[in-house]
Design a protein around this motif. Structure first.
Motif, PDB file in Angstrom:
ATOM      1  N   LYS A  99       0.837  -1.200   0.000  1.00 58.63           N
ATOM      2  CA  LYS A  99       0.000   0.000   0.000  1.00 58.63           C
ATOM      3  C   LYS A  99       0.870   1.248   0.000  1.00 58.63           C
ATOM      4  N   PRO A 117     -10.415   2.356   6.640  1.00 56.78           N
ATOM      5  CA  PRO A 117     -10.417   3.521   7.537  1.00 56.78           C
ATOM      6  C   PRO A 117      -9.266   3.461   8.539  1.00 56.78           C
ATOM      7  N   TYR A 136      -4.189  -2.527  14.362  1.00 59.05           N
ATOM      8  CA  TYR A 136      -5.075  -1.525  14.980  1.00 59.05           C
ATOM      9  C   TYR A 136      -5.972  -2.285  15.947  1.00 59.05           C
TER      10      TYR A 136
HETATM   11  N1  5AD Z   1      -5.703   1.757  10.896  1.00 58.25           N
HETATM   12  C1  5AD Z   1      -6.101   1.262   9.694  1.00 58.25           C
HETATM   13  N2  5AD Z   1      -5.304   0.585   8.859  1.00 58.25           N
HETATM   14  C2  5AD Z   1      -4.032   0.423   9.246  1.00 58.25           C
HETATM   15  N3  5AD Z   1      -3.003  -0.198   8.645  1.00 58.25           N
HETATM   16  C3  5AD Z   1      -1.927  -0.090   9.440  1.00 58.25           C
HETATM   17  N4  5AD Z   1      -2.235   0.576  10.574  1.00 58.25           N
HETATM   18  C4  5AD Z   1      -3.539   0.914  10.466  1.00 58.25           C
HETATM   19  C5  5AD Z   1      -4.441   1.604  11.319  1.00 58.25           C
HETATM   20  N5  5AD Z   1      -4.068   2.091  12.493  1.00 58.25           N
HETATM   21  C6  5AD Z   1      -3.096  -0.816   7.321  1.00 58.25           C
HETATM   22  C7  5AD Z   1      -2.043  -0.292   6.374  1.00 58.25           C
HETATM   23  C8  5AD Z   1      -1.202  -1.488   6.070  1.00 58.25           C
HETATM   24  C9  5AD Z   1      -2.167  -2.616   6.279  1.00 58.25           C
HETATM   25  C10 5AD Z   1      -1.543  -3.954   6.509  1.00 58.25           C
HETATM   26  O1  5AD Z   1      -2.896  -2.214   7.412  1.00 58.25           O
HETATM   27  O2  5AD Z   1      -2.678   0.154   5.190  1.00 58.25           O
HETATM   28  O3  5AD Z   1      -0.677  -1.469   4.774  1.00 58.25           O
END
Ligand code: 5AD
Ligand code: FES
Length: 356
Positions: free
Chosen positions: A164, A234, A311
């Motif tokens: 990403k 999100p 998260y």
């Molecule tokens: N909230 C949402 N998505 C997240 N990612 C990483 N931390 C968070 C967060 N706090 C997503 C990122 C990463 C994927 C594995 O998880 O886009 O590429």
């Protein structure tokens, strides 16, 4: 804006090769129900026309939570000493692959943090073993590596790679990724493309400091790069990250971004992300109704699954292996859709192969 002007704007965006940030921002800021209905039904129309009614499954195995990065949003950042770190062994990975093969799933995503402890040749052997035992596509999602590593894995049979961009705005990107460079991330995406991977990318909605114009820029970035897969989720703040206490991303804005991305990119694979399922309700169902066509059931075994806490409140952390499959089948049924047990390769590639 009157509803008929809004509909005209959607048609203009749909037909444009690259629409303007201004036009996309207008749609992202729409609020009344008629406008939302019209945005979401256009996305559905495009999804039906270009992707059909099938929902593709990707079984994900989160095989290492070591990470040397310091992403301000992520719970696995290197400063978080509270996380117990793990790296699954080859046998554990193979038995998880076997369990998803047993559910007829034909794509495995091998995901980890940016973990330099993952030996290139060790992973190459795992790729070879999966390919020799199962008729299955392999998607890697291990962060930034060298061209050489990407090539070794591609030559061993890896089909796809997810990386990403998180945000396509260089300044915003670099403000929340200490010691990382936006240009290197782009280099990785370019290398992956050059090596013939099906390439997935995506962003996070509601990052601190992110404007609607920046999200519009992300959508243009997806379109310009002709990405095969695009994951949009999100932002969910994690207590043990630098963005502790920040506001979470909104489900509605995430859904609007998914719908617009569908309208622009036509046949990209777009998952209803796990993060969307981890808010106050399971918005993955809405996403599937507004343009998404992929789900990613979790096949990481315990005790590891609980430890892959990117998260908080992540969906499915307490579900037994296989439970997601039932849940997902119900979801498809409630939408009048079906699960497509094919490999779900890039529709873009297929289009090129058929010369249409
Ligand atoms: N909230 C949402 N998505 C997240 N990612 C990483 N931390 C968070 C967060 N706090 C997503 C990122 C990463 C994927 C594995 O998880 O886009 O590429
Ligand atoms: Fe995991 Fe529903 S997708 S329980």
């Amino acid at each position: 804006m009157s509803i008929s002007n809004f509909k005209d704007l959607l048609i203009k965006i749909q037909r444009a090769d690259i629409p303007s940030v201004e036009d996309l921002t207008k749609v992202l800021s729409c609020g009344n129900q008629d406008e939302l209905d019209s945005l979401f039904s256009s996305a559905e129309w495009i999804r039906r026309k270009f992707c059909g009614e099938g929902i593709f499954l990707r079984g994900i195995i989160e095989f290492s939570n070591f990470c040397l990065r310091d992403c301000f949003y992520c719970g696995l950042n290197k400063h978080n000493l509270k996380v117990k770190r793990y790296r699954m062994g080859r046998d554990e990975i193979m038995s998880s692959v076997e369990s998803l093969a047993g559910e007829n799933i034909r794509t495995v995503i091998l995901q980890s943090g940016d973990d330099p402890g993952i030996d290139t040749l060790w992973l190459k052997d795992i790729i070879l073993e999966i390919k020799s035992k199962f008729d299955m596509a392999i998607t890697l999602s291990l962060g930034e590596r060298s061209f050489k590593d990407y090539k070794i894995w591609r030559d061993a049979g890896a089909d796809r790679y997810l990386l990403k961009i998180e945000t396509s705005d260089k300044a915003l990107y670099e403000s929340m990724h200490n010691e990382m460079s936006f240009n290197n991330r782009i280099r990785c995406l370019d290398d992956l493309r050059e090596l013939g991977y099906q390439v997935g990318s995506g962003n996070i909605i509601g990052l601190p400091g992110q404007s609607l114009e920046i999200i519009a820029g992300d959508i243009i970035f997806f379109k310009e790069r002709e990405l095969d897969m695009i994951g949009i989720g999100p932002f969910i703040p994690h207590n043990d990250s630098r963005f502790n206490g920040k506001k979470r991303g909104e489900a509605l804005l995430t859904l609007k971004t998914i719908a617009l991305t569908r309208i622009l990119t036509k046949n990209a694979h777009i998952p209803a992300t796990t993060a969307l399922g981890s808010l106050d309700k399971d918005y993955r169902i809405d996403a599937l109704g507004y343009g998404a066509n992929v789900l990613m059931p979790n096949f990481t075994p315990q005790p590891y699954r609980k430890l892959y806490e990117i998260y908080p409140g992540k969906k499915c952390v307490d579900e037994p292996i296989g439970a997601c499959n039932f849940c997902i089948a119900d979801m498809a049924k409630s939408l009048g859709r079906f699960i497509d047990y094919g490999r779900g390769d890039s529709l873009k590639e297929k289009k090129l192969n058929l010369n249409v």
